[in-house]
Design a protein around this motif. Structure first.
Motif: not given
Length: 551
Positions: A370-377
Protein backbone atom coordinates in the motif's frame (compact mmCIF):
# COMPACT_ATOMS: atom_id res chain seq x y z
CA UNK A 1 -59.47 59.74 -11.19
CA UNK A 2 -55.77 60.46 -11.79
CA UNK A 3 -54.47 59.31 -15.17
CA UNK A 4 -51.31 57.18 -15.11
CA UNK A 5 -48.10 58.78 -16.41
CA UNK A 6 -47.65 58.66 -20.17
CA UNK A 7 -44.40 56.63 -19.84
CA UNK A 8 -46.19 53.91 -17.86
CA UNK A 9 -48.92 53.68 -20.51
CA UNK A 10 -46.33 53.36 -23.27
CA UNK A 11 -44.52 50.63 -21.33
CA UNK A 12 -47.73 48.66 -20.78
CA UNK A 13 -48.88 48.98 -24.39
CA UNK A 14 -45.48 47.96 -25.76
CA UNK A 15 -45.22 44.90 -23.53
CA UNK A 16 -48.76 43.89 -24.47
CA UNK A 17 -47.79 44.24 -28.11
CA UNK A 18 -44.79 42.04 -27.56
CA UNK A 19 -46.90 39.48 -25.76
CA UNK A 20 -49.30 39.41 -28.69
CA UNK A 21 -46.60 38.05 -30.97
CA UNK A 22 -47.39 34.38 -31.68
CA UNK A 23 -45.36 32.22 -29.31
CA UNK A 24 -43.60 29.09 -30.41
CA UNK A 25 -44.83 27.41 -27.27
CA UNK A 26 -41.53 26.65 -25.53
CA UNK A 27 -41.10 27.33 -21.84
CA UNK A 28 -37.98 29.09 -20.56
CA UNK A 29 -35.28 26.81 -19.20
CA UNK A 30 -34.28 29.22 -16.43
CA UNK A 31 -34.16 32.87 -15.48
CA UNK A 32 -32.55 35.06 -12.85
CA UNK A 33 -33.41 38.50 -11.51
CA UNK A 34 -30.54 40.36 -9.85
CA UNK A 35 -31.30 41.95 -6.48
CA UNK A 36 -28.82 44.78 -6.95
CA UNK A 37 -31.40 47.45 -7.77
CA UNK A 38 -35.00 48.12 -8.80
CA UNK A 39 -36.65 50.69 -11.03
CA UNK A 40 -40.05 52.38 -10.91
CA UNK A 41 -42.65 51.73 -13.57
CA UNK A 42 -42.96 55.42 -14.44
CA UNK A 43 -39.26 56.22 -14.44
CA UNK A 44 -36.71 56.87 -17.15
CA UNK A 45 -35.08 53.47 -16.72
CA UNK A 46 -38.41 51.73 -17.39
CA UNK A 47 -38.86 53.73 -20.58
CA UNK A 48 -35.34 52.91 -21.76
CA UNK A 49 -35.77 49.22 -20.94
CA UNK A 50 -39.04 49.06 -22.83
CA UNK A 51 -37.46 50.69 -25.86
CA UNK A 52 -34.49 48.35 -25.67
CA UNK A 53 -36.56 45.15 -25.51
CA UNK A 54 -38.64 46.40 -28.42
CA UNK A 55 -35.45 47.08 -30.40
CA UNK A 56 -34.12 43.58 -29.75
CA UNK A 57 -37.27 42.01 -31.15
CA UNK A 58 -37.37 44.47 -34.05
CA UNK A 59 -33.73 43.72 -34.92
CA UNK A 60 -34.40 39.99 -34.96
CA UNK A 61 -37.56 40.42 -37.06
CA UNK A 62 -35.70 42.60 -39.56
CA UNK A 63 -33.02 39.97 -40.12
CA UNK A 64 -33.76 37.15 -42.54
CA UNK A 65 -30.27 35.70 -42.21
CA UNK A 66 -27.49 36.25 -39.73
CA UNK A 67 -25.72 34.88 -36.72
CA UNK A 68 -28.39 35.57 -34.09
CA UNK A 69 -26.33 37.94 -31.94
CA UNK A 70 -27.54 41.38 -30.89
CA UNK A 71 -25.98 43.83 -28.42
CA UNK A 72 -27.90 47.08 -28.00
CA UNK A 73 -28.09 50.01 -25.60
CA UNK A 74 -30.70 52.64 -24.77
CA UNK A 75 -30.61 55.84 -22.75
CA UNK A 76 -27.85 57.69 -20.94
CA UNK A 77 -26.25 57.22 -17.55
CA UNK A 78 -27.50 56.81 -14.87
CA UNK A 79 -30.54 55.29 -16.60
CA UNK A 80 -28.75 53.58 -19.47
CA UNK A 81 -29.72 49.98 -20.22
CA UNK A 82 -27.59 47.43 -22.09
CA UNK A 83 -28.87 44.19 -23.60
CA UNK A 84 -27.38 41.08 -25.19
CA UNK A 85 -29.40 38.55 -27.14
CA UNK A 86 -27.89 35.33 -28.49
CA UNK A 87 -29.56 32.56 -30.43
CA UNK A 88 -28.09 29.08 -30.54
CA UNK A 89 -25.66 28.81 -33.43
CA UNK A 90 -27.51 26.01 -35.21
CA UNK A 91 -30.92 27.73 -35.02
CA UNK A 92 -32.36 29.25 -38.18
CA UNK A 93 -33.47 32.87 -38.48
CA UNK A 94 -37.17 32.07 -38.10
CA UNK A 95 -36.68 30.08 -34.90
CA UNK A 96 -34.33 32.74 -33.57
CA UNK A 97 -36.96 35.44 -34.13
CA UNK A 98 -39.65 33.30 -32.53
CA UNK A 99 -37.52 32.65 -29.47
CA UNK A 100 -36.64 36.31 -28.94
CA UNK A 101 -40.27 37.29 -29.52
CA UNK A 102 -41.12 35.11 -26.53
CA UNK A 103 -38.13 36.16 -24.43
CA UNK A 104 -38.80 39.90 -24.29
CA UNK A 105 -42.27 39.83 -22.68
CA UNK A 106 -41.36 36.84 -20.51
CA UNK A 107 -38.29 38.46 -18.98
CA UNK A 108 -40.38 41.57 -18.26
CA UNK A 109 -42.97 39.36 -16.57
CA UNK A 110 -40.48 37.34 -14.53
CA UNK A 111 -38.41 40.36 -13.43
CA UNK A 112 -40.85 43.29 -13.52
CA UNK A 113 -38.84 45.84 -11.51
CA UNK A 114 -35.26 44.53 -11.46
CA UNK A 115 -32.59 46.55 -13.23
CA UNK A 116 -30.72 43.42 -14.29
CA UNK A 117 -32.12 40.09 -15.49
CA UNK A 118 -31.42 37.11 -17.74
CA UNK A 119 -33.61 34.44 -19.28
CA UNK A 120 -32.68 31.28 -21.17
CA UNK A 121 -34.70 29.27 -23.66
CA UNK A 122 -33.60 26.21 -25.56
CA UNK A 123 -32.92 28.33 -28.65
CA UNK A 124 -31.84 31.69 -27.24
CA UNK A 125 -30.71 33.83 -24.33
CA UNK A 126 -31.69 37.40 -23.49
CA UNK A 127 -30.23 39.59 -20.77
CA UNK A 128 -30.20 43.25 -19.83
CA UNK A 129 -28.41 45.32 -17.22
CA UNK A 130 -27.79 48.85 -16.02
CA UNK A 131 -24.03 48.15 -16.05
CA UNK A 132 -21.69 47.41 -18.94
CA UNK A 133 -21.99 43.78 -20.00
CA UNK A 134 -20.40 43.95 -23.44
CA UNK A 135 -17.12 42.08 -24.04
CA UNK A 136 -17.15 40.90 -20.41
CA UNK A 137 -16.88 37.23 -19.49
CA UNK A 138 -19.43 36.30 -16.83
CA UNK A 139 -19.98 32.80 -15.46
CA UNK A 140 -22.65 33.58 -12.88
CA UNK A 141 -25.51 32.96 -12.52
CA UNK A 142 -25.55 29.51 -14.09
CA UNK A 143 -27.75 26.45 -14.40
CA UNK A 144 -27.29 22.94 -15.66
CA UNK A 145 -29.40 20.07 -16.95
CA UNK A 146 -28.68 16.36 -17.19
CA UNK A 147 -30.02 13.44 -19.17
CA UNK A 148 -31.95 11.06 -16.90
CA UNK A 149 -30.24 8.04 -18.49
CA UNK A 150 -26.91 6.84 -17.11
CA UNK A 151 -23.84 5.55 -18.92
CA UNK A 152 -23.80 1.95 -17.70
CA UNK A 153 -20.65 0.53 -19.30
CA UNK A 154 -17.14 1.82 -20.00
CA UNK A 155 -17.75 5.00 -18.00
CA UNK A 156 -14.10 6.07 -17.95
CA UNK A 157 -13.82 5.59 -21.71
CA UNK A 158 -17.05 7.56 -22.24
CA UNK A 159 -15.72 10.41 -20.09
CA UNK A 160 -12.47 10.48 -22.03
CA UNK A 161 -14.34 10.66 -25.36
CA UNK A 162 -16.51 13.45 -23.93
CA UNK A 163 -13.49 15.38 -22.76
CA UNK A 164 -11.70 15.04 -26.10
CA UNK A 165 -14.85 16.13 -27.92
CA UNK A 166 -15.53 19.19 -25.76
CA UNK A 167 -11.88 20.25 -25.83
CA UNK A 168 -11.81 19.99 -29.62
CA UNK A 169 -15.04 21.95 -29.99
CA UNK A 170 -13.75 24.54 -27.53
CA UNK A 171 -10.68 25.12 -29.68
CA UNK A 172 -12.84 25.69 -32.77
CA UNK A 173 -15.33 27.98 -31.06
CA UNK A 174 -12.55 30.09 -29.56
CA UNK A 175 -11.07 30.65 -33.02
CA UNK A 176 -14.35 32.18 -34.26
CA UNK A 177 -14.80 35.84 -35.09
CA UNK A 178 -16.76 38.75 -33.61
CA UNK A 179 -20.04 37.51 -35.10
CA UNK A 180 -19.88 33.82 -34.29
CA UNK A 181 -18.06 31.68 -31.71
CA UNK A 182 -19.80 28.34 -32.05
CA UNK A 183 -18.94 24.74 -32.86
CA UNK A 184 -20.72 21.39 -33.06
CA UNK A 185 -19.45 17.92 -33.77
CA UNK A 186 -19.54 14.29 -32.80
CA UNK A 187 -17.28 11.46 -31.71
CA UNK A 188 -17.53 7.70 -31.41
CA UNK A 189 -18.35 6.65 -27.86
CA UNK A 190 -18.22 3.14 -26.33
CA UNK A 191 -20.86 0.53 -27.18
CA UNK A 192 -21.20 1.83 -30.77
CA UNK A 193 -22.77 5.06 -29.60
CA UNK A 194 -22.21 8.45 -31.19
CA UNK A 195 -21.68 11.35 -28.83
CA UNK A 196 -22.80 14.77 -30.09
CA UNK A 197 -21.57 18.06 -28.66
CA UNK A 198 -22.14 21.81 -28.93
CA UNK A 199 -20.26 24.77 -27.46
CA UNK A 200 -20.91 28.49 -27.88
CA UNK A 201 -19.72 31.85 -26.56
CA UNK A 202 -21.22 35.28 -26.99
CA UNK A 203 -19.09 36.45 -29.95
CA UNK A 204 -18.20 39.79 -28.36
CA UNK A 205 -15.77 37.95 -26.05
CA UNK A 206 -12.08 37.85 -26.80
CA UNK A 207 -10.57 34.49 -27.69
CA UNK A 208 -8.98 34.27 -24.24
CA UNK A 209 -12.24 35.06 -22.41
CA UNK A 210 -14.23 32.65 -24.58
CA UNK A 211 -11.72 29.92 -23.82
CA UNK A 212 -11.80 30.71 -20.10
CA UNK A 213 -15.59 30.68 -20.03
CA UNK A 214 -15.84 27.33 -21.82
CA UNK A 215 -13.17 25.80 -19.59
CA UNK A 216 -15.21 26.84 -16.54
CA UNK A 217 -18.40 25.44 -18.06
CA UNK A 218 -16.77 22.13 -19.04
CA UNK A 219 -15.30 21.87 -15.54
CA UNK A 220 -18.87 21.69 -14.18
CA UNK A 221 -19.65 18.47 -16.07
CA UNK A 222 -18.59 16.18 -13.17
CA UNK A 223 -20.95 18.07 -10.85
CA UNK A 224 -23.94 18.30 -13.17
CA UNK A 225 -23.80 15.26 -15.41
CA UNK A 226 -21.48 12.62 -14.00
CA UNK A 227 -22.10 9.24 -15.71
CA UNK A 228 -25.02 10.76 -17.63
CA UNK A 229 -25.63 10.24 -21.34
CA UNK A 230 -26.15 13.94 -21.85
CA UNK A 231 -26.13 17.31 -20.18
CA UNK A 232 -25.97 21.04 -20.52
CA UNK A 233 -24.11 23.76 -18.59
CA UNK A 234 -25.21 27.33 -19.24
CA UNK A 235 -23.71 30.60 -18.00
CA UNK A 236 -24.31 34.16 -19.29
CA UNK A 237 -21.25 34.23 -21.56
CA UNK A 238 -21.16 30.67 -22.90
CA UNK A 239 -22.81 27.27 -22.86
CA UNK A 240 -22.06 23.64 -23.63
CA UNK A 241 -24.27 20.65 -24.40
CA UNK A 242 -23.73 16.96 -25.18
CA UNK A 243 -26.03 14.03 -25.88
CA UNK A 244 -25.90 10.52 -27.39
CA UNK A 245 -28.37 11.56 -30.08
CA UNK A 246 -28.19 14.34 -32.72
CA UNK A 247 -29.81 17.35 -31.06
CA UNK A 248 -28.50 20.12 -33.33
CA UNK A 249 -29.32 21.11 -36.90
CA UNK A 250 -27.39 18.91 -39.30
CA UNK A 251 -26.68 21.90 -41.54
CA UNK A 252 -24.50 23.32 -38.77
CA UNK A 253 -22.60 20.07 -38.37
CA UNK A 254 -18.82 20.12 -38.46
CA UNK A 255 -16.69 17.09 -37.75
CA UNK A 256 -14.29 17.64 -34.84
CA UNK A 257 -10.63 17.67 -35.76
CA UNK A 258 -8.66 14.49 -35.36
CA UNK A 259 -6.47 14.43 -32.26
CA UNK A 260 -2.83 15.23 -32.95
CA UNK A 261 -0.70 12.18 -33.60
CA UNK A 262 2.32 11.49 -31.44
CA UNK A 263 5.59 12.13 -33.26
CA UNK A 264 7.26 9.00 -34.58
CA UNK A 265 10.74 10.46 -34.81
CA UNK A 266 12.96 10.32 -31.71
CA UNK A 267 12.67 13.35 -29.48
CA UNK A 268 15.79 15.38 -28.78
CA UNK A 269 17.45 14.83 -25.42
CA UNK A 270 16.20 17.11 -22.63
CA UNK A 271 18.05 20.28 -21.79
CA UNK A 272 17.76 22.85 -19.06
CA UNK A 273 15.87 25.10 -21.45
CA UNK A 274 12.53 23.35 -20.95
CA UNK A 275 10.13 26.21 -21.46
CA UNK A 276 7.21 25.20 -23.68
CA UNK A 277 4.80 27.96 -22.84
CA UNK A 278 1.47 27.51 -24.61
CA UNK A 279 2.35 23.99 -25.75
CA UNK A 280 2.09 20.52 -24.30
CA UNK A 281 4.69 18.15 -25.66
CA UNK A 282 6.20 14.81 -24.78
CA UNK A 283 9.53 16.41 -23.91
CA UNK A 284 8.42 16.91 -20.30
CA UNK A 285 7.84 13.19 -19.88
CA UNK A 286 11.20 12.20 -21.37
CA UNK A 287 13.05 14.79 -19.29
CA UNK A 288 11.28 13.61 -16.15
CA UNK A 289 12.37 10.01 -16.56
CA UNK A 290 15.96 11.09 -17.06
CA UNK A 291 16.21 13.65 -14.26
CA UNK A 292 14.73 11.65 -11.36
CA UNK A 293 17.55 9.85 -9.56
CA UNK A 294 17.24 6.21 -8.57
CA UNK A 295 16.88 7.07 -4.89
CA UNK A 296 13.66 8.89 -5.70
CA UNK A 297 11.98 5.75 -6.95
CA UNK A 298 11.03 4.81 -3.41
CA UNK A 299 8.45 7.60 -3.59
CA UNK A 300 7.93 8.13 -7.32
CA UNK A 301 7.58 5.83 -10.29
CA UNK A 302 8.71 7.26 -13.57
CA UNK A 303 9.08 3.92 -15.34
CA UNK A 304 5.36 3.21 -15.09
CA UNK A 305 5.21 0.26 -17.45
CA UNK A 306 7.25 -2.09 -15.27
CA UNK A 307 5.10 -1.57 -12.19
CA UNK A 308 1.60 -1.28 -13.66
CA UNK A 309 1.38 -5.04 -14.12
CA UNK A 310 1.76 -5.63 -10.39
CA UNK A 311 0.10 -2.49 -8.99
CA UNK A 312 -3.44 -1.46 -8.27
CA UNK A 313 -4.80 1.99 -8.97
CA UNK A 314 -5.80 3.81 -5.81
CA UNK A 315 -9.22 4.76 -7.15
CA UNK A 316 -10.22 1.08 -7.26
CA UNK A 317 -10.03 0.81 -3.48
CA UNK A 318 -12.17 3.86 -2.78
CA UNK A 319 -14.79 3.59 -5.54
CA UNK A 320 -15.92 0.05 -4.68
CA UNK A 321 -18.34 0.18 -1.69
CA UNK A 322 -16.97 -3.13 -0.37
CA UNK A 323 -13.25 -2.73 -1.12
CA UNK A 324 -13.14 0.87 0.11
CA UNK A 325 -13.46 -0.50 3.68
CA UNK A 326 -10.18 -2.38 3.30
CA UNK A 327 -7.86 0.62 3.90
CA UNK A 328 -8.33 1.65 7.53
CA UNK A 329 -7.29 5.11 8.67
CA UNK A 330 -3.74 4.06 9.44
CA UNK A 331 -3.27 2.86 5.85
CA UNK A 332 -5.01 5.88 4.38
CA UNK A 333 -2.82 8.16 6.48
CA UNK A 334 0.23 6.30 5.16
CA UNK A 335 -1.00 6.84 1.59
CA UNK A 336 -1.61 10.55 2.22
CA UNK A 337 1.83 11.01 3.71
CA UNK A 338 3.51 9.12 0.87
CA UNK A 339 1.79 11.24 -1.78
CA UNK A 340 2.72 14.43 0.09
CA UNK A 341 6.38 13.43 0.31
CA UNK A 342 6.37 12.44 -3.36
CA UNK A 343 5.06 15.86 -4.38
CA UNK A 344 7.57 17.51 -2.08
CA UNK A 345 10.33 15.66 -3.93
CA UNK A 346 8.96 16.81 -7.29
CA UNK A 347 8.65 20.43 -6.16
CA UNK A 348 11.78 20.94 -4.09
CA UNK A 349 14.25 18.05 -4.11
CA UNK A 350 14.48 17.19 -7.81
CA UNK A 351 17.23 18.88 -9.86
CA UNK A 352 14.49 20.58 -11.87
CA UNK A 353 11.20 21.54 -10.26
CA UNK A 354 8.41 19.30 -11.64
CA UNK A 355 4.74 20.33 -11.81
CA UNK A 356 2.58 17.24 -12.30
CA UNK A 357 -0.63 19.05 -13.42
CA UNK A 358 -2.83 15.93 -13.31
CA UNK A 359 -2.64 14.60 -9.76
CA UNK A 360 -5.75 12.49 -9.07
CA UNK A 361 -6.72 9.16 -7.55
CA UNK A 362 -6.31 7.18 -10.76
CA UNK A 363 -2.73 8.46 -11.11
CA UNK A 364 -1.66 7.06 -7.75
CA UNK A 365 -0.49 3.44 -7.84
CA UNK A 366 -0.38 1.26 -4.72
CA UNK A 367 2.09 -1.59 -4.38
CA UNK A 368 1.53 -4.75 -2.34
CA UNK A 369 2.41 -2.84 0.86
CA UNK A 370 0.00 0.00 0.00
CA UNK A 371 2.89 2.36 -0.67
CA UNK A 372 1.72 5.12 -3.05
CA UNK A 373 3.52 5.80 -6.33
CA UNK A 374 2.76 8.96 -8.31
CA UNK A 375 2.32 7.99 -11.97
CA UNK A 376 1.41 9.36 -15.40
CA UNK A 377 3.69 12.32 -16.06
CA UNK A 378 2.34 12.87 -19.57
CA UNK A 379 1.18 16.40 -18.70
CA UNK A 380 4.05 17.28 -16.33
CA UNK A 381 6.11 20.42 -16.90
CA UNK A 382 9.63 21.26 -15.76
CA UNK A 383 10.62 24.53 -14.07
CA UNK A 384 14.01 26.05 -13.54
CA UNK A 385 15.08 26.15 -9.90
CA UNK A 386 14.16 29.82 -9.54
CA UNK A 387 11.01 29.62 -11.66
CA UNK A 388 7.72 29.94 -9.75
CA UNK A 389 4.94 30.06 -12.36
CA UNK A 390 4.19 29.44 -16.02
CA UNK A 391 1.15 29.68 -18.27
CA UNK A 392 -0.31 27.74 -21.15
CA UNK A 393 -2.98 28.49 -23.73
CA UNK A 394 -4.18 24.88 -23.59
CA UNK A 395 -5.39 23.69 -20.21
CA UNK A 396 -4.91 19.97 -19.64
CA UNK A 397 -5.74 17.88 -16.60
CA UNK A 398 -8.84 16.48 -14.94
CA UNK A 399 -11.80 18.67 -14.07
CA UNK A 400 -12.46 18.80 -10.35
CA UNK A 401 -8.78 18.54 -9.47
CA UNK A 402 -7.56 21.62 -11.35
CA UNK A 403 -6.90 24.85 -9.45
CA UNK A 404 -9.01 27.93 -10.33
CA UNK A 405 -6.10 30.01 -11.64
CA UNK A 406 -5.21 27.15 -13.98
CA UNK A 407 -8.77 26.57 -15.17
CA UNK A 408 -9.45 30.26 -15.71
CA UNK A 409 -6.16 31.66 -16.97
CA UNK A 410 -3.83 28.74 -17.68
CA UNK A 411 -1.48 29.72 -14.83
CA UNK A 412 0.14 26.77 -13.09
CA UNK A 413 2.72 26.42 -10.33
CA UNK A 414 3.50 24.22 -7.35
CA UNK A 415 0.35 25.63 -5.77
CA UNK A 416 -1.70 24.09 -8.58
CA UNK A 417 -0.48 20.66 -7.51
CA UNK A 418 -1.18 21.58 -3.89
CA UNK A 419 -4.81 22.23 -4.82
CA UNK A 420 -5.06 18.82 -6.52
CA UNK A 421 -3.49 17.19 -3.47
CA UNK A 422 -6.10 18.83 -1.24
CA UNK A 423 -8.93 17.44 -3.35
CA UNK A 424 -7.31 14.00 -3.27
CA UNK A 425 -6.86 14.20 0.52
CA UNK A 426 -10.57 15.00 1.03
CA UNK A 427 -11.49 12.12 -1.30
CA UNK A 428 -9.42 9.69 0.79
CA UNK A 429 -11.00 10.91 4.02
CA UNK A 430 -14.58 10.81 2.74
CA UNK A 431 -14.21 7.71 0.58
CA UNK A 432 -16.00 9.58 -2.24
CA UNK A 433 -14.80 10.97 -5.56
CA UNK A 434 -14.96 14.65 -6.42
CA UNK A 435 -16.75 13.76 -9.67
CA UNK A 436 -19.64 11.84 -8.11
CA UNK A 437 -19.99 13.09 -4.55
CA UNK A 438 -23.32 12.30 -2.95
CA UNK A 439 -24.75 13.82 0.22
CA UNK A 440 -28.12 12.28 0.98
CA UNK A 441 -30.98 14.18 -0.66
CA UNK A 442 -29.02 17.29 -1.58
CA UNK A 443 -27.00 18.32 -4.62
CA UNK A 444 -23.60 19.55 -3.49
CA UNK A 445 -19.99 18.93 -4.45
CA UNK A 446 -17.28 17.54 -2.17
CA UNK A 447 -15.47 20.84 -1.61
CA UNK A 448 -18.70 22.65 -0.79
CA UNK A 449 -19.76 19.95 1.66
CA UNK A 450 -16.35 19.86 3.33
CA UNK A 451 -16.35 23.62 3.75
CA UNK A 452 -19.92 23.71 5.08
CA UNK A 453 -19.16 20.91 7.54
CA UNK A 454 -16.11 22.81 8.74
CA UNK A 455 -17.98 26.11 9.10
CA UNK A 456 -20.84 24.44 10.95
CA UNK A 457 -18.36 22.60 13.20
CA UNK A 458 -19.60 19.20 12.02
CA UNK A 459 -16.46 17.86 10.27
CA UNK A 460 -17.32 14.32 11.36
CA UNK A 461 -20.05 14.30 8.72
CA UNK A 462 -17.36 14.32 6.03
CA UNK A 463 -15.50 11.25 7.28
CA UNK A 464 -16.05 7.82 5.74
CA UNK A 465 -18.36 6.01 8.23
CA UNK A 466 -16.09 2.95 8.11
CA UNK A 467 -13.23 4.88 9.75
CA UNK A 468 -12.60 5.34 13.45
CA UNK A 469 -12.58 9.05 14.19
CA UNK A 470 -9.49 10.57 15.75
CA UNK A 471 -7.69 13.88 16.03
CA UNK A 472 -5.39 12.98 13.12
CA UNK A 473 -8.37 12.73 10.75
CA UNK A 474 -9.67 16.11 11.83
CA UNK A 475 -6.21 17.59 11.30
CA UNK A 476 -6.08 16.10 7.81
CA UNK A 477 -9.44 17.69 6.99
CA UNK A 478 -8.01 21.02 8.16
CA UNK A 479 -4.92 20.55 5.97
CA UNK A 480 -7.07 19.53 2.99
CA UNK A 481 -9.14 22.72 3.27
CA UNK A 482 -5.96 24.79 3.47
CA UNK A 483 -4.79 23.20 0.21
CA UNK A 484 -7.98 23.89 -1.77
CA UNK A 485 -8.34 27.56 -0.87
CA UNK A 486 -9.40 29.69 -3.82
CA UNK A 487 -6.57 32.22 -3.48
CA UNK A 488 -3.33 30.65 -4.66
CA UNK A 489 -1.13 32.58 -2.23
CA UNK A 490 -3.10 31.27 0.76
CA UNK A 491 -2.32 27.62 0.01
CA UNK A 492 0.65 26.07 1.80
CA UNK A 493 3.65 24.62 -0.01
CA UNK A 494 4.12 20.86 0.00
CA UNK A 495 6.96 21.34 2.47
CA UNK A 496 4.53 23.00 4.87
CA UNK A 497 1.93 20.29 4.18
CA UNK A 498 4.37 17.50 5.07
CA UNK A 499 5.25 19.36 8.27
CA UNK A 500 1.58 19.84 9.16
CA UNK A 501 0.81 16.16 8.60
CA UNK A 502 3.80 14.85 10.54
CA UNK A 503 3.70 17.19 13.56
CA UNK A 504 0.49 17.53 15.52
CA UNK A 505 1.93 20.22 17.76
CA UNK A 506 2.13 22.83 15.00
CA UNK A 507 -0.79 25.28 15.05
CA UNK A 508 -2.67 25.48 11.75
CA UNK A 509 -4.02 28.70 10.22
CA UNK A 510 -7.74 28.98 9.56
CA UNK A 511 -8.74 28.04 6.00
CA UNK A 512 -10.68 30.37 3.71
CA UNK A 513 -13.40 29.38 1.28
CA UNK A 514 -12.42 26.78 -1.32
CA UNK A 515 -12.76 27.28 -5.04
CA UNK A 516 -15.59 25.77 -7.11
CA UNK A 517 -18.02 25.14 -4.27
CA UNK A 518 -21.67 24.53 -5.08
CA UNK A 519 -24.51 25.42 -2.71
CA UNK A 520 -26.51 22.70 -0.98
CA UNK A 521 -29.87 22.35 -2.73
CA UNK A 522 -32.50 19.77 -1.69
CA UNK A 523 -33.43 17.32 -4.42
CA UNK A 524 -37.10 18.19 -3.79
CA UNK A 525 -36.41 21.78 -4.83
CA UNK A 526 -34.51 20.60 -7.89
CA UNK A 527 -37.29 18.23 -8.93
CA UNK A 528 -39.86 21.01 -8.66
CA UNK A 529 -37.90 23.00 -11.25
CA UNK A 530 -37.49 20.14 -13.73
CA UNK A 531 -38.27 20.99 -17.32
CA UNK A 532 -40.59 18.60 -19.16
CA UNK A 533 -39.27 18.10 -22.68
CA UNK A 534 -40.78 16.55 -25.78
CA UNK A 535 -38.52 13.50 -25.62
CA UNK A 536 -37.81 11.19 -22.71
CA UNK A 537 -34.22 11.04 -23.86
CA UNK A 538 -33.58 14.75 -23.60
CA UNK A 539 -31.78 16.29 -20.68
CA UNK A 540 -33.98 17.72 -17.96
CA UNK A 541 -33.22 20.49 -15.55
CA UNK A 542 -32.47 18.17 -12.64
CA UNK A 543 -30.15 20.65 -10.97
CA UNK A 544 -30.81 24.28 -11.75
CA UNK A 545 -28.38 26.25 -9.62
CA UNK A 546 -28.07 30.01 -9.57
CA UNK A 547 -25.28 32.00 -7.95
CA UNK A 548 -25.61 35.78 -7.67
CA UNK A 549 -21.88 36.51 -7.64
CA UNK A 550 -19.17 35.38 -10.04
CA UNK A 551 -16.59 33.00 -8.65
Amino acid sequence: MIAPPRSAVLLLLSLLALAAVPAHGAAPLSHYCWLTGNFTANGTYATNLNALLTSVVASANATSVGYGFYNLSAGKSPDAVNAIALCRGDVGAADCRSCLNDSAPEIARQCPVQKEAIIWYDNCMLRYSNRSIFRAMEVSPFFYMSNPSNVTNNVDQFNQVLRNLTDGLRDRAVSGNSTRKFAVGNATAPNFQTLFGLVQCTPDLSQQDCDGCLVRAIAQIPQCCNQKQGGRVVVPSCNIMFEVYPFFDASAYESPPSPPQSPVSPLPPPTNNTSTKGKDTNSGRIALIITIPAVGLALLIAGILCICLRSRRMKTNFEDPVRRRQPDWERRQKIIGGIARGLLYLHEDSRLRIIHRDLKASNILLDAEMNPKISDFGTARLFEVDQTQDATSRVVGTYGYMAPEYVMHGFFSVKSDVFSFGVLLLEIISGQKISCFRNGDTTENLLGYAWRSWREETPLNLIDPSLAVGSSILRCIHVGLLCVQEVEANRPTMGAVVSMLSSHSTALPLPSQPAFILPSIPQSDIASRAVVTHSNKESVNEASITEPYPR
